[in-house]
Design an enzyme around this catalytic site. Structure first.
Site, PDB file in Angstrom:
ATOM      1  N   SER A  52       0.814  -1.214   0.000  1.00 60.92           N
ATOM      2  CA  SER A  52       0.000   0.000   0.000  1.00 60.92           C
ATOM      3  C   SER A  52       0.849   1.268   0.000  1.00 60.92           C
ATOM      4  CB  SER A  52      -0.995  -0.021   1.164  1.00 60.92           C
ATOM      5  OG  SER A  52      -0.551  -0.843   2.196  1.00 60.92           O
ATOM      6  N   LYS A  69      13.002  -3.003  -0.681  1.00 64.00           N
ATOM      7  CA  LYS A  69      11.688  -2.409  -0.420  1.00 64.00           C
ATOM      8  C   LYS A  69      11.852  -0.902  -0.336  1.00 64.00           C
ATOM      9  CE  LYS A  69       7.833  -2.816   2.786  1.00 64.00           C
ATOM     10  NZ  LYS A  69       6.996  -3.824   3.432  1.00 64.00           N
ATOM     11  N   ALA A 128      13.476 -13.706  -1.400  1.00 69.15           N
ATOM     12  CA  ALA A 128      12.771 -14.993  -1.336  1.00 69.15           C
ATOM     13  C   ALA A 128      12.318 -15.342  -2.751  1.00 69.15           C
ATOM     14  CB  ALA A 128      11.594 -14.899  -0.383  1.00 69.15           C
ATOM     15  N   GLU A 182       5.356 -16.005  -2.630  1.00 74.98           N
ATOM     16  CA  GLU A 182       4.407 -16.261  -1.539  1.00 74.98           C
ATOM     17  C   GLU A 182       3.912 -17.707  -1.519  1.00 74.98           C
ATOM     18  OE1 GLU A 182       1.251 -13.411  -2.063  1.00 74.98           O
ATOM     19  OE2 GLU A 182       2.643 -11.714  -2.103  1.00 74.98           O
ATOM     20  N   ASP A 224      -0.537 -11.119  11.887  1.00 73.97           N
ATOM     21  CA  ASP A 224      -1.127 -11.181  10.546  1.00 73.97           C
ATOM     22  C   ASP A 224      -0.510 -12.336   9.746  1.00 73.97           C
ATOM     23  OD1 ASP A 224      -2.817 -10.411   8.503  1.00 73.97           O
ATOM     24  OD2 ASP A 224      -1.464  -8.867   7.734  1.00 73.97           O
ATOM     25  N   ASP A 260       6.412  -9.314   6.508  1.00 77.66           N
ATOM     26  CA  ASP A 260       5.308  -8.400   6.785  1.00 77.66           C
ATOM     27  C   ASP A 260       5.034  -8.213   8.277  1.00 77.66           C
ATOM     28  OD1 ASP A 260       3.450  -6.560   6.259  1.00 77.66           O
ATOM     29  OD2 ASP A 260       2.127  -7.821   5.066  1.00 77.66           O
TER      30      ASP A 260
HETATM   31  P1  ATP Z   1       0.899  -4.100   2.362  1.00 79.52           P
HETATM   32  O1  ATP Z   1       1.968  -3.099   2.614  1.00 79.52           O
HETATM   33  O2  ATP Z   1      -0.282  -3.502   1.700  1.00 79.52           O
HETATM   34  O3  ATP Z   1       0.571  -4.954   3.550  1.00 79.52           O
HETATM   35  P2  ATP Z   1       2.698  -6.039   1.279  1.00 79.52           P
HETATM   36  O4  ATP Z   1       3.108  -6.375   2.637  1.00 79.52           O
HETATM   37  O5  ATP Z   1       2.412  -7.158   0.339  1.00 79.52           O
HETATM   38  O6  ATP Z   1       1.430  -5.108   1.260  1.00 79.52           O
HETATM   39  P3  ATP Z   1       5.324  -5.195   0.471  1.00 79.52           P
HETATM   40  O7  ATP Z   1       6.000  -5.600   1.724  1.00 79.52           O
HETATM   41  O8  ATP Z   1       5.686  -3.904  -0.160  1.00 79.52           O
HETATM   42  O9  ATP Z   1       3.772  -5.070   0.650  1.00 79.52           O
HETATM   43  O10 ATP Z   1       5.530  -6.346  -0.568  1.00 79.52           O
HETATM   44  C1  ATP Z   1       5.006  -6.300  -1.874  1.00 79.52           C
HETATM   45  C2  ATP Z   1       5.164  -7.672  -2.531  1.00 79.52           C
HETATM   46  O11 ATP Z   1       6.541  -7.913  -2.825  1.00 79.52           O
HETATM   47  C3  ATP Z   1       4.727  -8.828  -1.634  1.00 79.52           C
HETATM   48  O12 ATP Z   1       3.411  -9.158  -1.886  1.00 79.52           O
HETATM   49  C4  ATP Z   1       5.678  -9.959  -2.006  1.00 79.52           C
HETATM   50  O13 ATP Z   1       5.092 -10.804  -2.951  1.00 79.52           O
HETATM   51  C5  ATP Z   1       6.869  -9.269  -2.621  1.00 79.52           C
HETATM   52  N1  ATP Z   1       8.012  -9.346  -1.693  1.00 79.52           N
HETATM   53  C6  ATP Z   1       8.139  -8.659  -0.541  1.00 79.52           C
HETATM   54  N2  ATP Z   1       9.292  -8.941   0.078  1.00 79.52           N
HETATM   55  C7  ATP Z   1       9.912  -9.871  -0.688  1.00 79.52           C
HETATM   56  C8  ATP Z   1      11.162 -10.590  -0.571  1.00 79.52           C
HETATM   57  N3  ATP Z   1      11.968 -10.404   0.468  1.00 79.52           N
HETATM   58  N4  ATP Z   1      11.483 -11.468  -1.542  1.00 79.52           N
HETATM   59  C9  ATP Z   1      10.648 -11.650  -2.595  1.00 79.52           C
HETATM   60  N5  ATP Z   1       9.472 -11.015  -2.747  1.00 79.52           N
HETATM   61  C10 ATP Z   1       9.100 -10.136  -1.824  1.00 79.52           C
END
Ligand code: ATP
Length: 315
Positions: A44, A64, A116, A120, A159, A177
């Site tokens: 978000s 990020k 990662a 997911e 969560d 998260d």
């Molecule tokens: P919100 O902030 O709305 O809760 P979110 O937690 O999904 O959403 P982000 O943490 O920005 O938001 O992550 C966005 C997307 O990036 C995630 O849905 C995930 O699939 C991918 N992602 C996040 N961190 C990693 C990582 N360390 N390795 C691979 N993919 C990642």
């Protein structure tokens, strides 16, 4: 190239210029350290991008990027800081995504996270429809191990769900998260809630909210869908408190028993359901995380083939 007999003074900057095993030089990080690849996803108020260090050994990370203006406007500073602080506190456990570095510039905050590669867990549930018992045990055991570590450090995730469970190259679990997590002070860990809450609300240990989530995840892994689904949040909440969910036919017995014991709602009305009845819901009376860990779902090996359960499952 350095010549033999170079003075000591010349050595320091040269050593400083050598990239380390993480593929970076020196202590201060910036966007210059990385080459940007594909966007992995958007949250978000953040975007996560796959990056590779510009120096050998060309390590991969997930960067990020959090927009400062947006965070201020939406009053999300608290969540951004909680995410950083909990990840720092939880450094060192293989089941939790590692936060390597943080840095900032005028516009953004940057979190350099462990990458990662397999994304997911939700993606894999959707792809395969559902998992077999061996795979479900493989994933849930790792999640539980990470949760045990978290709770020991005073972090309640709050969560946990397949969207927040990422998988690395070898399909090993990496929980992420922590924006809505709660970080207890060391002296509050024994109570499982902050002292304010205990005094003002007489609150029960809130660690068990993560155990409830574990029950939902196990259900989802084996059934291919979450236990509680409804058109609106309100209707879903009604289902949760009335424990309105149904196991599909053939749901394995041990798993069913575990799900039932984890999904017991911690009702505010004690005569309806004993709030401590949930498995793991009463640590001071021997019903803490050890009770979850020693449930037959994790300990019985009767229906598992000879391979160690920690091996990555074949789907
Ligand atoms: P919100 O902030 O709305 O809760 P979110 O937690 O999904 O959403 P982000 O943490 O920005 O938001 O992550 C966005 C997307 O990036 C995630 O849905 C995930 O699939 C991918 N992602 C996040 N961190 C990693 C990582 N360390 N390795 C691979 N993919 C990642």
């Amino acid at each position: 190239a350095r010549r033999a007999g170079d003075g000591g003074a010349a050595k320091a900057p040269l050593i400083g210029m050598t990239p380390n095993a993480m593929g970076v030089v020196g202590n201060r990080r910036s966007t210059e350290d990385f080459e940007f690849g594909e966007v992995l996803g958007e949250g978000s108020y953040s975007t996560v991008t796959h990056v590779t260090t510009v120096h050998p050994p060309y390590r991969e990370y997930a960067l990020k990027v959090l927009d400062k203006e947006h965070i201020k406007r939406e009053r999300k500073t608290k969540y951004v800081l909680i995410e950083r602080d909990t990840l720092k506190t939880l450094d060192g456990h293989p089941g939790i995504i590692k936060l390597w570095w943080t840095f900032q510039d005028e516009w953004s905050l940057y979190y350099v996270l462990e990458f990662a590669e397999n994304g997911e867990l939700l993606h894999w549930i959707k792809k395969y429809g559902s998992f077999d018992l061996r795979s479900a045990r493989y994933y849930l055991s790792q999640i539980l191990s990470a949760v045990a570590f978290m709770h020991e450090k005073g972090v309640i995730h709050r969560d946990l769900k397949p969207e927040n469970i990422l998988l690395d190259r070898s399909m090993r679990v990496k929980i992420t998260d922590f924006g809505t997590a709660k970080l207890l002070k060391q002296e509050e860990v024994a109570f499982g809630a902050s002292l304010d809450e205990i005094l003002s609300e007489g609150k029960e240990s809130s660690f068990s909210s993560d155990f409830w989530a574990l029950g939902c995840i196990l259900f989802q892994l084996l059934a291919g869908r979450p236990p509680f689904q409804a058109r609106t949040e309100y209707l879903m909440f009604q289902k949760i408190i009335k424990l309105e969910y149904e196991f599909p036919l053939g749901f394995p017995t041990d798993a069913k028993d575990l799900v039932e014991k984890l999904l017991i709602e911690l009702s505010n009305v004690p005569q309806v359901v004993d709030p401590k009845a949930r498995l793991g819901g009463d640590p001071s009376n021997g019903n803490g995380i050890e009770a979850v860990q020693s449930h037959p779902f994790f300990t019985s090996r009767i229906d598992v083939d000879a391979r160690p359960p920690a091996a990555p499952p074949k789907h």
